[in-house]
Design a protein around this motif. Structure first.
Motif, PDB file in Angstrom:
ATOM      1  N   SER A 100      64.828  31.874  54.385  1.00 11.52           N
ATOM      2  CA  SER A 100      63.762  30.974  53.961  1.00 11.52           C
ATOM      3  C   SER A 100      62.542  31.772  53.515  1.00 11.52           C
ATOM      4  O   SER A 100      62.005  32.572  54.294  1.00 11.52           O
ATOM      5  N   SER A 101      62.125  31.589  52.268  1.00 10.97           N
ATOM      6  CA  SER A 101      60.901  32.207  51.734  1.00 10.97           C
ATOM      7  C   SER A 101      60.941  33.730  51.910  1.00 10.97           C
ATOM      8  O   SER A 101      61.704  34.415  51.237  1.00 10.97           O
ATOM      9  N   LEU A 102      60.159  34.287  52.831  1.00 14.09           N
ATOM     10  CA  LEU A 102      60.242  35.719  53.138  1.00 14.09           C
ATOM     11  C   LEU A 102      61.678  36.105  53.461  1.00 14.09           C
ATOM     12  O   LEU A 102      62.180  37.144  53.006  1.00 14.09           O
ATOM     13  N   GLY A 103      62.361  35.267  54.246  1.00 14.18           N
ATOM     14  CA  GLY A 103      63.746  35.568  54.623  1.00 14.18           C
ATOM     15  C   GLY A 103      64.666  35.667  53.424  1.00 14.18           C
ATOM     16  O   GLY A 103      65.611  36.459  53.414  1.00 14.18           O
ATOM     17  N   GLY A 104      64.389  34.862  52.385  1.00 14.06           N
ATOM     18  CA  GLY A 104      65.166  34.968  51.154  1.00 14.06           C
ATOM     19  C   GLY A 104      64.960  36.299  50.473  1.00 14.06           C
ATOM     20  O   GLY A 104      65.907  36.906  49.950  1.00 14.06           O
ATOM     21  N   TRP A 105      63.713  36.762  50.451  1.00 17.89           N
ATOM     22  CA  TRP A 105      63.408  38.086  49.880  1.00 17.89           C
ATOM     23  C   TRP A 105      64.147  39.171  50.651  1.00 17.89           C
ATOM     24  O   TRP A 105      64.806  40.042  50.051  1.00 17.89           O
ATOM     25  N   LEU A 106      64.043  39.135  51.972  1.00 16.79           N
ATOM     26  CA  LEU A 106      64.685  40.170  52.786  1.00 16.79           C
ATOM     27  C   LEU A 106      66.196  40.180  52.576  1.00 16.79           C
ATOM     28  O   LEU A 106      66.805  41.257  52.472  1.00 16.79           O
ATOM     29  N   ALA A 107      66.803  38.999  52.518  1.00 20.26           N
ATOM     30  CA  ALA A 107      68.257  38.931  52.316  1.00 20.26           C
ATOM     31  C   ALA A 107      68.657  39.520  50.972  1.00 20.26           C
ATOM     32  O   ALA A 107      69.612  40.299  50.873  1.00 20.26           O
ATOM     33  N   LEU A 108      67.915  39.170  49.935  1.00 21.42           N
ATOM     34  CA  LEU A 108      68.234  39.672  48.596  1.00 21.42           C
ATOM     35  C   LEU A 108      68.018  41.181  48.505  1.00 21.42           C
ATOM     36  O   LEU A 108      68.834  41.903  47.919  1.00 21.42           O
ATOM     37  N   ARG A 109      66.938  41.656  49.072  1.00 25.57           N
ATOM     38  CA  ARG A 109      66.655  43.095  49.038  1.00 25.57           C
ATOM     39  C   ARG A 109      67.725  43.885  49.801  1.00 25.57           C
ATOM     40  O   ARG A 109      68.190  44.932  49.322  1.00 25.57           O
ATOM     41  N   LEU A 110      68.130  43.362  50.954  1.00 20.82           N
ATOM     42  CA  LEU A 110      69.168  44.050  51.712  1.00 20.82           C
ATOM     43  C   LEU A 110      70.486  44.057  50.958  1.00 20.82           C
ATOM     44  O   LEU A 110      71.198  45.069  50.929  1.00 20.82           O
ATOM     45  N   ALA A 111      70.817  42.934  50.310  1.00 26.05           N
ATOM     46  CA  ALA A 111      72.060  42.871  49.528  1.00 26.05           C
ATOM     47  C   ALA A 111      72.040  43.869  48.386  1.00 26.05           C
ATOM     48  O   ALA A 111      73.076  44.422  48.010  1.00 26.05           O
ATOM     49  N   GLU A 112      70.861  44.104  47.820  1.00 20.90           N
ATOM     50  CA  GLU A 112      70.728  45.092  46.754  1.00 20.90           C
ATOM     51  C   GLU A 112      70.966  46.502  47.299  1.00 20.90           C
ATOM     52  O   GLU A 112      71.594  47.337  46.643  1.00 20.90           O
ATOM     53  N   LEU A 113      70.494  46.762  48.504  1.00 23.10           N
ATOM     54  CA  LEU A 113      70.612  48.095  49.101  1.00 23.10           C
ATOM     55  C   LEU A 113      71.990  48.332  49.708  1.00 23.10           C
ATOM     56  O   LEU A 113      72.573  49.413  49.574  1.00 23.10           O
ATOM     57  N   ASP A 114      72.509  47.316  50.408  1.00 26.18           N
ATOM     58  CA  ASP A 114      73.780  47.469  51.129  1.00 26.18           C
ATOM     59  C   ASP A 114      74.299  46.084  51.510  1.00 26.18           C
ATOM     60  O   ASP A 114      73.763  45.447  52.425  1.00 26.18           O
ATOM     61  N   ASP A 115      75.338  45.614  50.829  1.00 28.74           N
ATOM     62  CA  ASP A 115      75.853  44.274  51.102  1.00 28.74           C
ATOM     63  C   ASP A 115      77.081  44.288  52.004  1.00 28.74           C
ATOM     64  O   ASP A 115      77.817  43.295  52.082  1.00 28.74           O
ATOM     65  N   SER A 116      77.297  45.390  52.706  1.00 29.26           N
ATOM     66  CA  SER A 116      78.526  45.545  53.485  1.00 29.26           C
ATOM     67  C   SER A 116      78.647  44.532  54.626  1.00 29.26           C
ATOM     68  O   SER A 116      79.755  44.283  55.114  1.00 29.26           O
ATOM     69  N   GLY A 123      69.365  31.181  49.593  1.00 29.56           N
ATOM     70  CA  GLY A 123      67.929  31.401  49.581  1.00 29.56           C
ATOM     71  C   GLY A 123      67.182  30.080  49.480  1.00 29.56           C
ATOM     72  O   GLY A 123      67.382  29.322  48.534  1.00 29.56           O
ATOM     73  N   LEU A 124      66.335  29.807  50.448  1.00 27.75           N
ATOM     74  CA  LEU A 124      65.561  28.561  50.482  1.00 27.75           C
ATOM     75  C   LEU A 124      64.119  28.870  50.091  1.00 27.75           C
ATOM     76  O   LEU A 124      63.395  29.537  50.833  1.00 27.75           O
ATOM     77  N   ALA A 125      63.723  28.426  48.909  1.00 35.15           N
ATOM     78  CA  ALA A 125      62.391  28.756  48.387  1.00 35.15           C
ATOM     79  C   ALA A 125      62.155  30.262  48.491  1.00 35.15           C
ATOM     80  O   ALA A 125      61.116  30.718  48.959  1.00 35.15           O
ATOM     81  N   SER A 126      63.155  31.027  48.066  1.00 35.97           N
ATOM     82  CA  SER A 126      63.082  32.488  48.171  1.00 35.97           C
ATOM     83  C   SER A 126      61.826  33.017  47.497  1.00 35.97           C
ATOM     84  O   SER A 126      61.464  32.579  46.400  1.00 35.97           O
ATOM     85  N   ALA A 127      61.178  33.970  48.160  1.00 39.32           N
ATOM     86  CA  ALA A 127      59.879  34.441  47.674  1.00 39.32           C
ATOM     87  C   ALA A 127      59.832  35.947  47.491  1.00 39.32           C
ATOM     88  O   ALA A 127      58.969  36.618  48.068  1.00 39.32           O
TER      89      ALA A 127
END
Length: 250
Positions: A100-116, A123-127
């Motif tokens: 959610s919001s910040l959490g969407g950013w963190l999830a996307l950033r982590l997936a970019e770095l390492d999606d293992s 993403g809910l209102a990803s920010a």
């Protein structure tokens, strides 16, 4: 269900988490800025997972809820590290992350770095990049100077206790993790974005820009005309649960 459990970071700080040990379908909920594991959306998906028999984790980032440190002592890099610690220590299989919001950013950033450890992202209102595009760029010269002197700026908010205690460390750490300034975001897993068109905090155009830049072809954007940033009304939560079920079944 295990509630109020402790996971220590490598620095020795306590992360407090709730966990349901269910089947092999793992769901991790990442809250928004200054939210916590007891908030509406986190509680809804905890109860949903329990009813379905899924494995589930929600937790408080450092500086949030019952975890260690004050908000102003923390930043995007620390919260990203918190997510990594949770996945590494508590999730044996790939998880669907609901951010959610910040959490969407963190999830996307982590997936970019390492999606293992990530099967898919909702993403809910990803920010992504909100520290730069929705904070720094809107700050006055006086506020920017205050932050650059190492002082804290109390940013008014309709959430939490009415204000965010913003530090220059938060702004600089955001710059370490920007996504929308890239021609392509190198994410190759399924992504589902849900965005309210009445969102005054994260404009729904954010979702349009984000989905255009994602490398994955398995991406969908759901725009809800009468929803705001919270996305916490029961009809909206039920819609998100249907998205979750589709990803579990995939």
């Amino acid at each position: 269900m295990k509630e109020g459990q402790v996971l220590k970071t490598k620095e020795g700080y306590k992360l407090i988490y709730d966990q349901i040990i269910g089947d092999d379908n793992y769901i991790v909920f990442l809250a928004g800025l200054s939210s916590d594991r007891k908030a509406t959306k986190a509680s809804f998906f905890k109860n949903y997972a329990k009813a379905k028999g899924y494995s589930y984790i929600c937790f408080d980032y450092l500086g949030h809820g019952d975890s260690d440190l004050e908000f102003s002592q923390c930043d995007i890099n620390m919260w990203l590290s918190n997510v990594k610690d949770i996945l590494a220590n508590l999730v044996p299989k790939k998880a669907i992350i609901i951010g959610s919001s910040l959490g969407g950013w963190l999830a996307l950033r982590l997936a970019e770095l390492d999606d293992s450890k990530i099967k898919a992202i909702i993403g809910l209102a990803s920010a992504p990049d909100f520290t730069e595009s929705l904070m720094w760029n809107d700050f006055s010269i006086e506020v920017k100077a205050k932050l650059e002197r190492g002082e804290i700026y109390n940013l008014p908010s309709d959430y939490c206790d009415g204000e965010y205690k913003i530090s220059m460390g938060l702004i600089n750490s955001g710059r370490d993790n920007l996504l929308l300034n890239k021609d392509e975001i190198n994410i190759n897993i399924p992504v589902r974005l849900v965005q309210g068109m009445q969102d005054d905090d994260v404009p729904y155009e954010y979702g349009l820009k984000l989905i255009e830049k994602l490398k994955t072809k398995d991406a969908e954007l759901c725009l809800i005309k009468n929803a705001d940033h919270r996305l916490s009304d029961l009809p909206v939560l039920n819609k998100i649960s249907h998205i979750l079920e589709d990803l579990i079944a995939a």
